[in-house]
Design a protein around this motif. Structure first.
Motif, PDB file in Angstrom:
ATOM      1  N   MET A   1      84.628  -5.931 166.847  1.00 28.59           N
ATOM      2  CA  MET A   1      84.828  -7.066 165.938  1.00 28.59           C
ATOM      3  C   MET A   1      85.352  -8.281 166.696  1.00 28.59           C
ATOM      4  O   MET A   1      86.117  -8.156 167.647  1.00 28.59           O
ATOM      5  CB  MET A   1      85.840  -6.682 164.865  1.00 28.59           C
ATOM      6  N   ASP A   2      84.914  -9.482 166.246  1.00 25.83           N
ATOM      7  CA  ASP A   2      85.315 -10.697 166.946  1.00 25.83           C
ATOM      8  C   ASP A   2      86.786 -11.004 166.731  1.00 25.83           C
ATOM      9  O   ASP A   2      87.396 -10.565 165.770  1.00 25.83           O
ATOM     10  CB  ASP A   2      84.488 -11.884 166.432  1.00 25.83           C
ATOM     11  N   GLU A   3      87.315 -11.794 167.659  1.00 18.05           N
ATOM     12  CA  GLU A   3      88.734 -12.147 167.549  1.00 18.05           C
ATOM     13  C   GLU A   3      88.962 -13.110 166.375  1.00 18.05           C
ATOM     14  O   GLU A   3      88.038 -13.793 165.924  1.00 18.05           O
ATOM     15  CB  GLU A   3      89.194 -12.801 168.846  1.00 18.05           C
ATOM     16  N   VAL A   4      90.211 -13.142 165.945  1.00 18.60           N
ATOM     17  CA  VAL A   4      90.567 -14.015 164.824  1.00 18.60           C
ATOM     18  C   VAL A   4      90.571 -15.469 165.284  1.00 18.60           C
ATOM     19  O   VAL A   4      91.154 -15.805 166.317  1.00 18.60           O
ATOM     20  CB  VAL A   4      91.961 -13.632 164.286  1.00 18.60           C
ATOM     21  N   LEU A   5      89.880 -16.336 164.540  1.00 21.56           N
ATOM     22  CA  LEU A   5      89.834 -17.758 164.878  1.00 21.56           C
ATOM     23  C   LEU A   5      90.871 -18.536 164.080  1.00 21.56           C
ATOM     24  O   LEU A   5      91.631 -19.335 164.613  1.00 21.56           O
ATOM     25  CB  LEU A   5      88.438 -18.315 164.566  1.00 21.56           C
ATOM     26  N   LEU A   6      90.879 -18.250 162.783  1.00 22.38           N
ATOM     27  CA  LEU A   6      91.776 -18.989 161.889  1.00 22.38           C
ATOM     28  C   LEU A   6      92.614 -17.995 161.111  1.00 22.38           C
ATOM     29  O   LEU A   6      92.090 -17.013 160.585  1.00 22.38           O
ATOM     30  CB  LEU A   6      90.958 -19.834 160.912  1.00 22.38           C
ATOM     31  N   GLU A  69     101.679 -21.187 156.992  1.00 17.31           N
ATOM     32  CA  GLU A  69     101.370 -21.369 158.401  1.00 17.31           C
ATOM     33  C   GLU A  69      99.873 -21.312 158.607  1.00 17.31           C
ATOM     34  O   GLU A  69      99.187 -20.497 157.993  1.00 17.31           O
ATOM     35  CB  GLU A  69     102.005 -20.240 159.207  1.00 17.31           C
ATOM     36  N   VAL A  70      99.383 -22.187 159.455  1.00 19.64           N
ATOM     37  CA  VAL A  70      97.967 -22.154 159.810  1.00 19.64           C
ATOM     38  C   VAL A  70      97.888 -22.021 161.320  1.00 19.64           C
ATOM     39  O   VAL A  70      98.511 -22.795 162.050  1.00 19.64           O
ATOM     40  CB  VAL A  70      97.250 -23.445 159.373  1.00 19.64           C
ATOM     41  N   GLU A  71      97.157 -21.004 161.765  1.00 22.28           N
ATOM     42  CA  GLU A  71      96.971 -20.834 163.202  1.00 22.28           C
ATOM     43  C   GLU A  71      95.490 -20.952 163.508  1.00 22.28           C
ATOM     44  O   GLU A  71      94.662 -20.334 162.839  1.00 22.28           O
ATOM     45  CB  GLU A  71      97.465 -19.451 163.625  1.00 22.28           C
ATOM     46  N   LEU A  72      95.181 -21.743 164.523  1.00 22.54           N
ATOM     47  CA  LEU A  72      93.786 -21.896 164.914  1.00 22.54           C
ATOM     48  C   LEU A  72      93.706 -21.596 166.405  1.00 22.54           C
ATOM     49  O   LEU A  72      94.494 -22.133 167.192  1.00 22.54           O
ATOM     50  CB  LEU A  72      93.330 -23.331 164.640  1.00 22.54           C
ATOM     51  N   ASN A  73      92.761 -20.733 166.783  1.00 26.40           N
ATOM     52  CA  ASN A  73      92.637 -20.364 168.193  1.00 26.40           C
ATOM     53  C   ASN A  73      93.965 -19.896 168.772  1.00 26.40           C
ATOM     54  O   ASN A  73      94.313 -20.220 169.908  1.00 26.40           O
ATOM     55  CB  ASN A  73      92.127 -21.560 169.010  1.00 26.40           C
ATOM     56  N   VAL A  88      93.060 -32.038 166.890  1.00 18.96           N
ATOM     57  CA  VAL A  88      92.395 -30.826 166.405  1.00 18.96           C
ATOM     58  C   VAL A  88      91.230 -31.192 165.498  1.00 18.96           C
ATOM     59  O   VAL A  88      90.133 -30.648 165.600  1.00 18.96           O
ATOM     60  CB  VAL A  88      93.416 -29.949 165.642  1.00 18.96           C
ATOM     61  N   ARG A  89      91.494 -32.161 164.603  1.00 18.29           N
ATOM     62  CA  ARG A  89      90.463 -32.569 163.645  1.00 18.29           C
ATOM     63  C   ARG A  89      89.301 -33.240 164.350  1.00 18.29           C
ATOM     64  O   ARG A  89      89.500 -34.151 165.154  1.00 18.29           O
ATOM     65  CB  ARG A  89      91.059 -33.552 162.631  1.00 18.29           C
ATOM     66  N   GLY A  90      88.108 -32.805 164.034  1.00 12.09           N
ATOM     67  CA  GLY A  90      86.939 -33.406 164.659  1.00 12.09           C
ATOM     68  C   GLY A  90      86.630 -32.791 166.009  1.00 12.09           C
ATOM     69  O   GLY A  90      85.541 -32.969 166.534  1.00 12.09           O
ATOM     70  N   LYS A  91      87.602 -32.078 166.575  1.00  8.58           N
ATOM     71  CA  LYS A  91      87.361 -31.430 167.867  1.00  8.58           C
ATOM     72  C   LYS A  91      87.234 -29.920 167.692  1.00  8.58           C
ATOM     73  O   LYS A  91      86.231 -29.334 168.049  1.00  8.58           O
ATOM     74  CB  LYS A  91      88.517 -31.760 168.813  1.00  8.58           C
ATOM     75  N   GLU A  92      88.272 -29.306 167.108  1.00  5.09           N
ATOM     76  CA  GLU A  92      88.209 -27.865 166.880  1.00  5.09           C
ATOM     77  C   GLU A  92      87.704 -27.536 165.478  1.00  5.09           C
ATOM     78  O   GLU A  92      87.177 -26.459 165.244  1.00  5.09           O
ATOM     79  CB  GLU A  92      89.593 -27.240 167.105  1.00  5.09           C
ATOM     80  N   VAL A  93      87.938 -28.459 164.540  1.00  5.22           N
ATOM     81  CA  VAL A  93      87.481 -28.260 163.167  1.00  5.22           C
ATOM     82  C   VAL A  93      86.663 -29.470 162.723  1.00  5.22           C
ATOM     83  O   VAL A  93      87.101 -30.603 162.875  1.00  5.22           O
ATOM     84  CB  VAL A  93      88.674 -28.127 162.186  1.00  5.22           C
ATOM     85  N   LEU A 171      79.560 -31.702 163.589  1.00  8.03           N
ATOM     86  CA  LEU A 171      79.217 -30.888 164.758  1.00  8.03           C
ATOM     87  C   LEU A 171      79.402 -31.637 166.079  1.00  8.03           C
ATOM     88  O   LEU A 171      79.270 -31.046 167.153  1.00  8.03           O
ATOM     89  CB  LEU A 171      77.759 -30.427 164.659  1.00  8.03           C
ATOM     90  N   ALA A 172      79.721 -32.940 165.983  1.00  8.87           N
ATOM     91  CA  ALA A 172      79.640 -33.817 167.159  1.00  8.87           C
ATOM     92  C   ALA A 172      80.355 -33.268 168.385  1.00  8.87           C
ATOM     93  O   ALA A 172      79.872 -33.386 169.497  1.00  8.87           O
ATOM     94  CB  ALA A 172      80.172 -35.198 166.807  1.00  8.87           C
ATOM     95  N   ASN A 173      81.514 -32.666 168.197  1.00  8.34           N
ATOM     96  CA  ASN A 173      82.278 -32.198 169.352  1.00  8.34           C
ATOM     97  C   ASN A 173      82.269 -30.677 169.470  1.00  8.34           C
ATOM     98  O   ASN A 173      83.205 -30.093 170.025  1.00  8.34           O
ATOM     99  CB  ASN A 173      83.710 -32.735 169.277  1.00  8.34           C
ATOM    100  N   GLU A 174      81.216 -30.058 168.925  1.00  7.18           N
ATOM    101  CA  GLU A 174      81.060 -28.610 169.008  1.00  7.18           C
ATOM    102  C   GLU A 174      82.334 -27.867 168.587  1.00  7.18           C
ATOM    103  O   GLU A 174      82.936 -27.149 169.391  1.00  7.18           O
ATOM    104  CB  GLU A 174      80.712 -28.197 170.448  1.00  7.18           C
ATOM    105  N   PRO A 175      82.747 -28.030 167.342  1.00  8.89           N
ATOM    106  CA  PRO A 175      83.981 -27.377 166.901  1.00  8.89           C
ATOM    107  C   PRO A 175      83.778 -25.869 166.759  1.00  8.89           C
ATOM    108  O   PRO A 175      82.644 -25.392 166.728  1.00  8.89           O
ATOM    109  CB  PRO A 175      84.232 -28.008 165.533  1.00  8.89           C
ATOM    110  N   ASP A 176      84.901 -25.131 166.714  1.00  2.00           N
ATOM    111  CA  ASP A 176      84.810 -23.685 166.503  1.00  2.00           C
ATOM    112  C   ASP A 176      84.692 -23.367 165.023  1.00  2.00           C
ATOM    113  O   ASP A 176      84.285 -22.278 164.643  1.00  2.00           O
ATOM    114  CB  ASP A 176      86.084 -22.998 167.031  1.00  2.00           C
TER     115      ASP A 176
END
Ligand SMILES: Nc1ncnc2c1ncn2[C@@H]1O[C@H](COP(=O)(O)OP(=O)(O)OP(=O)(O)O)[C@@H](O)[C@H]1O
Ligand code: SF4
Ligand SMILES: [Mg+2]
Lengths: 331, 340
Positions: A1-6, A69-73, A88-93, A171-176
């Motif tokens: 199973m893939d790792e947790v992203l969010l 709490e919100v954890e990303l990556n 984070v905004r626009g880059k990871e999300v 999608l511009a900055n290839e977010p996760d």
């Protein structure tokens, strides 16, 4: 199973209104894995948009994220100062919104609006280079004559084309992670299908995780791996799409499905209504918040709020907030 | 909002035609003989007879109108008996003072309105917003006459920071050589920095006084529009790209909220340029406002007539400029709507 992203834990968002303070998102927790496609369904006003904005810290007054709490990556992003959240905004999300007519600045060109997002996170890029990327993006979201249309303004684009532009921006900055809040609700049926197929292809290619917020169970069935059902600011049922259509642990989920006329061929369109009204978040009933509308409600439902029940049905995990979830799945 | 070029020009022509008819009829509908009105109460019967013929008052009315218009455009604006000089000369000595004051008042009103509207609506800060709203309320309700006196008392009498009501320059300062008639501009052209400073000092209080009400009006308008636009979804979208709050506000909310203010600004400027007798009186400012009121009182209607027509030209010209600027900001005006 893939790792947790969010990972979201105990997220709570309140609005201060004239009638008092009420929580639009009530202590919501969930996890999303890399590349996962999660659908969030629920009636209007159940808090879906508030949840989406809370995750990326975009709730504006009179609203406020008061807990959670919100954890990303693997990094905590909740409670960060806005300056750091901006990175984070626009880059990871990336975010996609419901109404393409209202989502673009009417006085700035399409090109400028895409380039703005690219250069915000890649400052070393020159104008020319960023524009070249913008054209590439427009091609990818299948806007015809991308090069020429870069200088055009939103009013010169149709609704479907604008929504493609929104996807390009997200999608511009290839977010996760992409959070798409009813990305096709405002479009006609044919355009909906095209835009969804495009979005599906792009996130699958990149293994981008997506949270797809919708009214429409048909879209969930076609698009998503897992699904969370939201009611009055809480997830009342969380499971896989397959399991959801097989058996419903929560009476609200069942009502949602029933209200779709032909479950074998799910129609695209708004959710037909469920008897009764969604509760006013300012005056929630003391017990189960669905009790006033629930056909299976018992005495206990009006007194005590149900806890989250963890179940396994046909080897699929199900989380449900109903006193009778276990019995319901067994039968 | 798509306004065609042809439609705009037609509208402008209609406005000017209307104003010319009004100013033409002005002399003719007033009781009494226009010739007497123009020559004044002391003119002899013979002179009046001559004036009637000179003005063509014995000809059909449309001929009179055409003559009036053609002489206006050829620069013959009539004779001001109360000043004993041609109307053109009289107005030429007064108009630059009004234009200079009007421009500075407008600059103050406009810049202050934009800054305060941004501050009052940026983020949710009730104290800042409340203060700005109070200022704007005060600005709309305060008589300029009273406010001007108050400013004079405070900054000139009490604090000695700025000159008193001496007009455009101090008594010991000579006007710069005339190029535009605007002292601040002419002083720069002539390189007379001392004169420039003196002219600016004399402009501060009258410009603030004159600009107060327009400022209050503009700040109120822009504030409402900013509040509205900042709730729009595209602002959230801009923020979702990682753009900061203030940048999103200035780069995206302001231009969108600005459009109605631009239109209002054009009208405000036209009004300010036309002078204000109250402010001119308080500050001893030799502008056209006082000239026009004087002329009315002395029944020197040739001046009034010209003033009406000139104002119409100013309104029309400013309207056209606003239309052009509107097109610069709003692509929906310059390019046709069409989903492709
Ligand atoms: N700016 C705001 N001020 C006050 N209340 C708000 C605000 N934004 C949202 N709410 C309230 O929060 C609750 C949840 O709203 P939200 O927009 O998240 O619902 P939703 O599930 O996205 O609905 P829809 O399907 O209609 O988009 C609603 O009761 C709404 O009235
Ligand atoms: S807890 Fe009771 S009221 Fe709530 S959903 Fe379950 S059965 Fe219905
Ligand atoms: Mg919503």
């Amino acid at each position: 199973m893939d790792e947790v992203l969010l990972s979201v834990r105990g997220l709570r968002t309140e609005f201060v209104t004239r009638d008092g303070v009420f929580a639009a998102v009530r202590d919501v927790s969930f996890e999303l894995r890399r590349g996962e496609k999660l659908g969030i369904v629920g009636e209007s006003g159940s808090g879906k948009s508030a949840l989406a904005l809370s995750i990326v810290g975009l709730i504006e007054p009179p609203g406020r994220v008061v807990a959670g709490e919100v954890e990303l990556n693997g990094r905590r992003i909740s409670g960060l100062p806005d300056r750091q959240l901006q990175l984070v905004r626009g880059k990871e999300v990336g975010l996609i919104f419901q109404d393409p007519m209202a989502a673009l600045d009417p006085v700035k060109s399409i090109g400028d609006q895409i380039v703005e997002g690219i250069r915000r996170h890649r400052r070393h890029l020159g104008r020319r280079e960023a524009r070249r990327l913008a054209i590439e993006l427009l091609r990818e979201v299948q806007v015809p004559f991308a090069e020429r249309r870069l200088a055009d303004y939103p009013h010169q684009y149709s609704g479907g084309m604008r929504q493609r532009v929104m996807i390009a921006i997200a999608l511009a900055n290839e977010p996760d992670l992409i959070i798409a809040d009813e990305p096709t609700t405002a479009l006609d049926v044919t355009t909906q299908a095209q835009v969804l197929d495009l979005l599906d292809r792009l996130v699958s290619e990149r293994r981008t995780a997506i949270i797809l917020i919708t009214h429409n169970l048909g879209i969930v069935a076609e698009f998503c791996d897992s699904v969370h059902v939201m009611y009055a600011g809480r997830f009342v049922e969380r499971t896989t799409v397959e399991q959801l259509f097989r058996a419903q642990a929560h009476p609200y989920t069942e009502a949602l499905l029933r209200s779709v006329p032909r479950p074998d061929r799910l129609q695209r369109g708004p959710l037909p209504s469920i008897p009764g009204f969604p509760p006013s978040l300012a005056h929630l009933p003391p017990g189960c918040s669905f009790a006033p509308r629930c056909p299976a409600a018992q005495e206990i439902c009006r007194d005590r709020a149900p806890a989250t029940v963890e179940l396994v049905s046909e080897s699929t995990p199900v989380l449900a907030e109903c006193h009778f979830a276990r019995e319901r799945l067994r039968t | 909002m798509i306004r065609t070029v042809g439609g705009r020009l037609l509208g402008s022509l209609a406005a000017i035609f209307g104003a010319s008819v009004v100013s033409f009829l002005f002399l003719r509908i007033l009781p009494g003989n226009p010739a007497r009105l123009i020559l004044g109460p002391l003119a002899s019967q013979q002179a009046i007879q001559q004036q009637v013929r000179l003005m063509g008052l014995d000809r059909p009315i449309y001929v009179q109108y055409l003559r009036y218009i053609s002489s206006f455009f050829s620069g013959d604006w009539g004779f001001s008996y109360s000043n004993g000089r041609p109307v053109r000369e009289v107005i030429a000595t007064r108009l630059p003072a009004s234009i200079e004051l009007g421009l500075y008042a407008f600059a103050f009103a406009f810049v202050a309105a934009v800054v305060l509207a941004l501050l009052s609506t940026y983020r949710h800060r009730p104290v800042v917003d409340g203060t700005v709203r109070a200022i704007s309320f005060f600005g709309l309700g305060t008589p300029p006459f009273w406010f001007g006196l108050l400013l004079l008392l405070a900054f000139s009498q009490a604090l000695h920071l700025l000159p008193g009501p001496e007009g455009r320059l101090g008594p010991a300062v000579a006007p710069p050589p005339t190029v535009t008639g605007l002292y601040t501009v002419d002083a720069v052209i002539a390189g007379q920095w001392g004169t420039l400073g003196n002219a600016l000092q004399h402009l501060v209080l009258p410009a603030v006084t004159l600009g107060l009400a327009p400022f209050a009006y503009l700040v109120r308008l822009l504030r409402v529009n900013l509040l509205e636009v900042s709730r729009e979804q595209f602002i959230t979208v801009v923020r979702s790209k990682g753009v900061g709050r203030w940048t999103a506000y200035v780069r995206h909310a302001l231009p969108n909220a600005f459009l109605p203010t631009l239109t209002a600004g054009g009208m405000v400027l036209a009004q300010l340029l036309a002078g204000s007798v109250l402010v001119e009186t308080v500050f001893n400012w030799p502008g056209v406002g006082a000239l026009v009121v004087d002329s009315i009182l002395r029944q020197d209607y040739a001046v009034v007539q010209t003033f009406i027509l000139l104002s119409a030209f100013a309104y029309v010209a400013l309207n056209l400029i606003v239309d052009v600027l509107y097109g610069v900001i709003d692509p929906r005006v310059r390019t046709p709507t069409g989903a492709r």
